[in-house]
Design a protein around this motif. Sequence first.
Motif, short mmCIF file in Angstrom:
data_model
loop_
_atom_site.label_atom_id
_atom_site.label_comp_id
_atom_site.label_asym_id
_atom_site.label_seq_id
_atom_site.Cartn_x
_atom_site.Cartn_y
_atom_site.Cartn_z
N THR A 1 0.82 -1.21 0.00
CA THR A 1 0.00 0.00 0.00
C THR A 1 0.86 1.27 0.00
OG1 THR A 1 -0.20 -0.11 2.41
CG2 THR A 1 -2.02 -1.05 1.12
N ASP A 2 2.18 1.12 -0.06
CA ASP A 2 3.08 2.27 -0.13
C ASP A 2 2.71 3.15 -1.33
OD1 ASP A 2 4.38 -0.28 0.70
OD2 ASP A 2 6.03 1.02 1.27
N THR A 3 2.90 4.45 -1.20
CA THR A 3 2.68 5.33 -2.34
C THR A 3 3.98 5.71 -3.04
OG1 THR A 3 2.78 7.38 -1.08
CG2 THR A 3 0.63 6.31 -1.24
N THR A 4 5.12 5.48 -2.36
CA THR A 4 6.42 5.79 -2.99
C THR A 4 7.46 4.74 -2.60
OG1 THR A 4 7.22 7.03 -1.06
CG2 THR A 4 6.07 8.29 -2.75
N THR A 5 8.50 4.65 -3.40
CA THR A 5 9.64 3.80 -3.02
C THR A 5 10.42 4.50 -1.91
OG1 THR A 5 10.99 4.85 -4.71
CG2 THR A 5 9.88 2.80 -5.33
N LYS A 6 11.20 3.73 -1.17
CA LYS A 6 11.93 4.27 -0.02
C LYS A 6 13.38 3.84 -0.09
CE LYS A 6 7.66 4.22 2.47
NZ LYS A 6 6.80 3.72 1.38
N GLU A 7 14.25 4.80 -0.40
CA GLU A 7 15.68 4.50 -0.53
C GLU A 7 16.49 5.59 0.16
OE1 GLU A 7 16.30 3.22 -4.96
OE2 GLU A 7 14.44 4.37 -4.75
N VAL A 8 17.55 5.20 0.85
CA VAL A 8 18.44 6.16 1.49
C VAL A 8 19.88 5.68 1.25
CG1 VAL A 8 19.20 7.20 3.67
CG2 VAL A 8 16.77 6.73 3.31
N ALA A 9 20.77 6.61 0.95
CA ALA A 9 22.17 6.23 0.72
C ALA A 9 23.12 7.16 1.47
CB ALA A 9 22.48 6.27 -0.76
N VAL A 10 24.22 6.59 1.95
CA VAL A 10 25.27 7.38 2.58
C VAL A 10 26.61 6.92 1.99
CG1 VAL A 10 26.53 7.71 4.76
CG2 VAL A 10 24.04 7.82 4.76
N VAL A 11 27.50 7.88 1.69
CA VAL A 11 28.84 7.53 1.21
C VAL A 11 29.84 7.78 2.32
CG1 VAL A 11 30.61 7.97 -0.54
CG2 VAL A 11 28.18 8.20 -1.13
N LEU A 12 30.69 6.79 2.58
CA LEU A 12 31.69 6.93 3.64
C LEU A 12 32.97 7.57 3.10
CD1 LEU A 12 29.76 4.43 4.48
CD2 LEU A 12 31.52 4.03 6.18
N LYS A 13 33.90 7.90 4.01
CA LYS A 13 35.12 8.62 3.62
C LYS A 13 35.92 7.92 2.54
CE LYS A 13 36.33 11.15 7.78
NZ LYS A 13 36.23 10.20 8.92
N ASN A 14 36.17 6.63 2.73
CA ASN A 14 37.00 5.91 1.76
C ASN A 14 36.24 5.53 0.50
OD1 ASN A 14 38.97 6.12 3.60
ND2 ASN A 14 39.12 3.94 4.10
N GLY A 15 34.98 5.95 0.43
CA GLY A 15 34.22 5.69 -0.78
C GLY A 15 33.27 4.52 -0.68
N ALA A 16 33.28 3.81 0.45
CA ALA A 16 32.31 2.73 0.62
C ALA A 16 30.92 3.36 0.70
CB ALA A 16 32.59 1.94 1.90
N ARG A 17 29.90 2.57 0.37
CA ARG A 17 28.56 3.11 0.38
C ARG A 17 27.63 2.23 1.19
NH1 ARG A 17 26.14 3.41 -4.53
NH2 ARG A 17 25.20 5.43 -4.11
N VAL A 18 26.60 2.87 1.77
CA VAL A 18 25.54 2.13 2.44
C VAL A 18 24.25 2.55 1.77
CG1 VAL A 18 24.32 1.71 4.60
CG2 VAL A 18 26.78 2.13 4.65
N VAL A 19 23.52 1.59 1.24
CA VAL A 19 22.26 1.89 0.56
C VAL A 19 21.15 1.07 1.23
CG1 VAL A 19 20.95 1.65 -1.58
CG2 VAL A 19 23.32 2.46 -1.65
N GLY A 20 20.08 1.75 1.62
CA GLY A 20 18.95 1.05 2.23
C GLY A 20 17.71 1.19 1.37
N ILE A 21 16.98 0.09 1.25
CA ILE A 21 15.73 0.08 0.48
C ILE A 21 14.68 -0.59 1.35
CG2 ILE A 21 14.62 -0.67 -1.66
CD1 ILE A 21 17.55 -1.14 -2.72
N ALA A 22 13.53 0.07 1.51
CA ALA A 22 12.52 -0.49 2.41
C ALA A 22 11.14 -0.36 1.80
CB ALA A 22 12.56 0.22 3.76
N LYS A 23 10.21 -1.14 2.36
CA LYS A 23 8.79 -0.94 2.06
C LYS A 23 8.07 -0.95 3.40
CE LYS A 23 5.67 -3.51 2.03
NZ LYS A 23 4.59 -4.08 2.92
#
Lengths: 384, 384
Positions: free
Chosen positions: A147-169
């Motif tokens: 029943t979500d009306t939008t997708t849900k994504e959040v991203a953070v980039v760390l100092k050395n260039g690693a990334r954290v990406v979250g996707i939820a419903k």
Amino acid sequence: MAMKLPKGFEAAGTKAGIKPSGLQDLGLIYCLDPTAWALTSTRNQVKAACVSRNQSIYRAGTPIRAVVVNSGNANAATGNQGIKSDEDFGIFTANALNLTDSQSVLTASTGIIGVQLPIDKVYQALPSLVKNLKSESPGFAESILTTDTTTKEVAVVLKNGARVVGIAKGSGMIHPDMATMLAFVLTDAVIPQETLRDLWPRIVDESFNQLTVDGDTSTNDMALVMSSNRVPEDALELADALNSVCMGLAEKIAQDGEGATKLMIVQVRGARSATEARLAARAVALSPLVKTAVHGNDPNWGRILAAVGASGASFNQEKILVKLQGTVVYENAPQNFDLEKLSSTMNTETVLIEIDLKVGNHSAKAWGCDLSAEYIRINAEYTT
Amino acid sequence: MAMKLPKGFEAAGTKAGIKPSGLQDLGLIYCLDPTAWALTSTRNQVKAACVSRNQSIYRAGTPIRAVVVNSGNANAATGNQGIKSDEDFGIFTANALNLTDSQSVLTASTGIIGVQLPIDKVYQALPSLVKNLKSESPGFAESILTTDTTTKEVAVVLKNGARVVGIAKGSGMIHPDMATMLAFVLTDAVIPQETLRDLWPRIVDESFNQLTVDGDTSTNDMALVMSSNRVPEDALELADALNSVCMGLAEKIAQDGEGATKLMIVQVRGARSATEARLAARAVALSPLVKTAVHGNDPNWGRILAAVGASGASFNQEKILVKLQGTVVYENAPQNFDLEKLSSTMNTETVLIEIDLKVGNHSAKAWGCDLSAEYIRINAEYTT
């Protein structure tokens, strides 16, 4: 939003025909290498087949390679046939990915409870799903929605260039007694599996477990984190990034709560312990009377006080401070404020409630949303 | 309804001008002799001045003679001025009744939180209130209402002619974590105060504490029982009568829940303990998703199962039985039923949900109501 995934991950979504609407309903996240991973699952005693299966794989402790997700059907309370469908879900996906062990594939389902999963439709859709795999998120983020009306994504980039990406419903049946929705957090930052498993429940407690839409706990909740372990990073920085991605997702889920017109953020300070701070914040975010007052731009702070009072957190009612949209409405005793003016500041997309319990130095946040007539409409007409 | 009170009791109601609507808002129950009595109060840490005062009188253990009640103002979270007003409330009432000890008068307030009680208006109305005292209930039953749409009275006559009469108010901020509304139960059956105080919390646990409208716990709840000790009666019969009066009041409060169009009765059987039976029944009655489904005549039994699963009560999801309006919808696995036909049986004033946990022989009932757009309207516009 076309979000790039961390190194080593690919994802896709497709239409398997499970949703009557014909929208995307089958998603896959694939990791090129074996991943370090951690999982939290619903505490509901009624567990979907996928929850039980994933928990048993979790106990085995081996790395995983993929998670396959369907929306439109929870495959919960579907008896032995449902358990068999879920096993097939893992086996068929492993085959389509050319993986030899089906236990390296987690499964997740979300949607209506008590209806058998059309596993034949899943089987037919898997080859094209695997063919669609890309190092971007959009198809997957869409395929897990209900029943979500939008997708849900959040991203953070760390100092050395690693990334954290979250996707939820998540939009309804959202309550903080474990993970409260489906959330998939991916990173390429190097982290040992044991460290990740220590860290994850604490992060979930401060983010997803502080989120409520309606007080109902789903049978299919899970929050999964996976690392492809490709980019060396500072452990503390990674923990912070995971935390902020999960908090960001929690906020997005609350914002998109069923029928919601406003995001409610509850900030509690001055608690005797972190647990009590979380309890108090959650109780306010959960209260239907606070939620309806927020909906109606009504600065009815007595309901906030009553919710904190029933939460189990310690405080002294003569000392507690309550702020609504930055205005002190109670401190030791009721404060004078301009009712019309305060009401007009509540007529906005985000309403902030701040509470200082004044008995310690712990704090916590909770996310909720207002309760609207639209929530009733959505949920009165779900199966019929 | 002009209900005759048990022997030795008189009651009255009047308009003191506390409610902006101009309706009755000040009520009094008076006992010609000192009464045996017992009290349960809200467990909310935020307690109205009257709750703290009554609890201290309760601890003293002396008989009481009267309870005075105002509606339209909760006198909660009103600081030292509120505490003083509540003391005056008792003193002024004792004076008007020619009682020498103000501690023989309990006080009760209900209505909006955080606004000072206009004690001068109460003072001016008391003489006429005392003059109105009659051995009948109607004026009093009206004077304690807030958002209620009807008065709530239940009576039982015992074999020897003793009577038990219960009068309650309650419609919103109703949740089972203690008494959840104002309830006054009067009897002329002989019972020692100690026996009454042993018995009362157990009766309240099975009735008022199994009642939920919205999950919010009031700051002013109390359930008071008083006996004028005039008619010798069988103790067991009296306990049964008290029980059925309280259950009857609980049902009437649920029926008149804010915005409610339907009464929801949840009957749990086969629980491992009475506590677990009550927990499971309450969880279903509380669930907003079950409540909205009932509102929409939607036989969405998956939500019922999810609510039981999150309740903390023990069961095996492969064995549990769920009946909706008499139709088995789940037992070991989903059952086949005619969706349209079952939906049409839900289009009625009372919806019955039966659950057999099949792990023991304890049972419990809970009362709730559906969740409607009208609840939102009532509560979004309460103070502004």
